[in-house]
Enzyme design. Structure first.
Site, PDB file in Angstrom:
ATOM      1  CE1 TYR A  75      53.754  62.239   3.282  1.00 31.55           C
ATOM      2  CE2 TYR A  75      51.554  61.300   3.527  1.00 31.55           C
ATOM      3  CZ  TYR A  75      52.645  61.970   4.070  1.00 31.55           C
ATOM      4  OH  TYR A  75      52.619  62.349   5.378  1.00 31.55           O
ATOM      5  CG  PHE A 127      68.396  47.058  23.999  1.00 31.51           C
ATOM      6  CD1 PHE A 127      69.671  46.535  23.815  1.00 31.51           C
ATOM      7  CD2 PHE A 127      68.014  48.128  23.212  1.00 31.51           C
ATOM      8  CE1 PHE A 127      70.537  47.071  22.868  1.00 31.51           C
ATOM      9  CE2 PHE A 127      68.873  48.673  22.256  1.00 31.51           C
ATOM     10  CZ  PHE A 127      70.142  48.137  22.083  1.00 31.51           C
ATOM     11  CB  THR A 128      70.460  51.106  25.896  1.00 29.02           C
ATOM     12  OG1 THR A 128      70.447  50.755  24.515  1.00 29.02           O
ATOM     13  CG2 THR A 128      71.698  50.497  26.551  1.00 29.02           C
ATOM     14  CG  ASP A 218      63.424  44.083  21.226  1.00 24.94           C
ATOM     15  OD1 ASP A 218      63.677  43.784  20.047  1.00 24.94           O
ATOM     16  OD2 ASP A 218      64.051  44.951  21.858  1.00 24.94           O
ATOM     17  CE  LYS A 261      70.228  46.363  16.474  1.00 28.91           C
ATOM     18  NZ  LYS A 261      69.318  47.268  17.120  1.00 28.91           N
ATOM     19  NE  ARG A 385      75.793  48.189  25.082  1.00 32.69           N
ATOM     20  CZ  ARG A 385      74.924  48.928  24.397  1.00 32.69           C
ATOM     21  NH1 ARG A 385      74.110  48.378  23.516  1.00 32.69           N
ATOM     22  NH2 ARG A 385      74.823  50.219  24.582  1.00 32.69           N
ATOM     23  CG  PHE A 452      75.598  53.846  25.864  1.00 34.36           C
ATOM     24  CD1 PHE A 452      74.378  53.871  26.507  1.00 34.36           C
ATOM     25  CD2 PHE A 452      75.631  53.481  24.524  1.00 34.36           C
ATOM     26  CE1 PHE A 452      73.206  53.564  25.836  1.00 34.36           C
ATOM     27  CE2 PHE A 452      74.475  53.160  23.842  1.00 34.36           C
ATOM     28  CZ  PHE A 452      73.250  53.204  24.501  1.00 34.36           C
TER      29      PHE A 452
END
Ligand SMILES: *Cc1c(COP(=O)(O)O)cnc(C)c1O
Length: 462
Positions: A75, A127-128, A218, A261, A385, A452
């Site tokens: 943990y 970005f969304t 980001d 990614k 997009r 979306f």
């Protein structure tokens, strides 16, 4: 007629395979209707080639799988966390890491700490999920990307760059105290996977230092961005990718990362910073929303795979193959005059749906229509997009119709062969030849947030 590059040779061999089949035409027709013409609602089993997203869809290496067996599922104080911390320090140069289960959780923690109601967050495009997490604490995201980014034909090598006049304009309009921070995305996704230059990052640091504004990155696709800096920016031709990454990060106050990614893993994310205050604030909130600060929602084995993937994903030969496979698909389409965003980006080929389907109105959702049509035609799953993704204006409630209305063909890392790319290209080209037979869509269900993902559509008559 452009001359097509040779397909890139793979810097790996295949040890495990997953069988896939092409569903029948009848099944595809039924499946897309059952999914309300939204590719997010298709069953994975009904898909032959899944290029919906590059998020969490990478093939891990034998080294990463070996790391999975070394998960220390304690943990507190898991040794995999310290391996991750060391990888972040080596590759990115930040001192502190706060792990989260994926990117949007990192966005959540940063936003709730740095944004006060009424503040704005300038960013190179949007970005969304990032936009959503700016709006939830009462902020607003505003666009400071250079104009070239909104033009699919423009060949600017760094379409992710920030326009300093736009940024200055927002400071003058809103006042300095209304700027929560400046947000910078690497290899801007919504612009077509387009990089930002080192020069622009350096200038931004100087600009923001003048005003004492924080710069938060980001860095979801930072390794692919670093590769483009090496390929395209003078002075970096021979610089190791890791050195480029360290320099990029040195111009920021901290970052969020969706590791699904560039880090070649199926799940994971983090906040990294060298700023003690940001670190302490987010480390304190991670325990409320994610988990203890030495796992933050990830299993020990997932942190190990991430630590290894972060290092692997910066290898030059791999990045070269990766970006060239995407380019290969792009060139096959360009040779057949299919309208795509240029230059071809790092993780995806983006089709310009407005040019592909000029007979449709914006209210008939050309991007969504094309994405559904590609699936029905060939069992290839892509995503819209464009206007469906951007959603409504948070103040007026009106639909926003952005200049870019695109379909994204997003290539998972190390998953598909070059022959798969040829299948995708041939399917899209075949559809392009009968594009005027494709009817538009009508939105019949719209969820409140990030529509979306779950919106449903019906086909109109031509
Ligand atoms: C995917 C992504 C995110 C969100 O990360 P998740 O891991 O999907 O939660 C944030 N920013 C960018 C640029 C992304 O591509």
């Amino acid at each position: 007629m452009i001359e097509i590059m040779q397909p890139p040779v793979e810097p790996f061999k295949i040890k495990v395979v997953e069988p896939v089949t092409i569903p029948s035409e009848e099944r595809r027709k039924k499946a897309i209707r059952e999914a309300g013409f939204n590719t997010f609602l298709l069953l994975s089993e009904d898909v032959y080639i899944d290029i919906l997203t590059d998020s969490g869809t990478s093939a891990m290496s034998d080294n990463q799988w070996a790391g999975m067996m070394l998960g220390d599922e304690a943990y507190a104080g898991s040794k995999n966390f310290y391996n991750l911390e060391k990888a972040v320090q080596d590759i990115l140069g930040y001192k502190y890491v706060v792990p989260t289960h994926q990117g949007r959780a990192a966005e959540h923690l940063i936003s709730r700490y740095l944004i006060k109601p009424g503040q704005i967050v300038p960013r190179n495009m949007y970005f969304t999920t990032s936009k959503m997490h700016v709006e939830i604490p009462g902020g607003k995201m505003v666009d400071t990307v250079i104009d070239e980014a909104h033009d699919p034909e423009n060949l600017h090598p760094f379409k992710g760059n920030i326009d300093f006049e736009k940024l200055q304009g927002y400071i003058d309009e809103y006042g300095l105290d209304k700027i929560a921070f400046v947000n910078v995305e690497m290899n801007v996704n919504m612009a077509g996977g387009q990089p930002i230059s080192m020069e622009n990052l350096r200038k931004l640091r100087e600009f923001c230092d003048g005003y004492k504004i924080k710069v938060i990155y980001d860095i979801t696709r930072s390794s692919e961005n670093a590769y483009f800096i090496r390929e395209r920016e003078k002075g970096y031709e021979n610089t190791p990718i890791i050195d480029i990454l360290n320099e990029m990060m040195s111009y920021s106050d901290g970052c969020i990362h969706s590791s699904k990614k560039d880090c070649l893993v199926n799940i994971g994310g983090f906040i990294a910073t060298s700023d003690k205050e940001i670190y302490e604030a987010t480390r304190s909130s991670v325990v409320i929303y994610e988990g203890l600060h030495t796992y933050g929602g990830m299993a020990g084995r997932d942190m190990e795979a991430l630590a290894r993937g972060l290092r692997e994903g910066t290898q030059y030969e791999y990045l070269k193959y990766r970006t060239n496979q995407v380019r290969y698909l792009g060139e096959l389409l360009m040779q057949a005059n299919v309208p795509v965003v240029k230059p071809i980006g790092g993780h995806a080929v983006f089709i310009n749906a407005l040019e592909f389907l000029p007979h449709l109105q914006r209210e008939q959702w050309p991007g969504q229509t094309l994405s559904a049509a590609i699936y029905e035609h060939s069992a290839v799953r892509t995503m819209e997009r464009g206007a469906v993704s951007i959603g409504r204006d948070s103040q007026t409630g009106e639909n926003i119709f952005p200049p870019l209305e695109l379909v994204r063909l997003t290539i998972p890392r190390r998953v598909y062969t070059n022959t798969h790319m040829e299948y995708v290209a041939n399917s899209v080209i075949d559809l392009y030849e009968r594009r005027d037979t494709i009817p538009g869509l009508k939105m019949i269900y719209e969820p409140k947030h990030l529509r979306f993902f779950q919106a449903r559509f019906e086909q109109m008559t031509l």
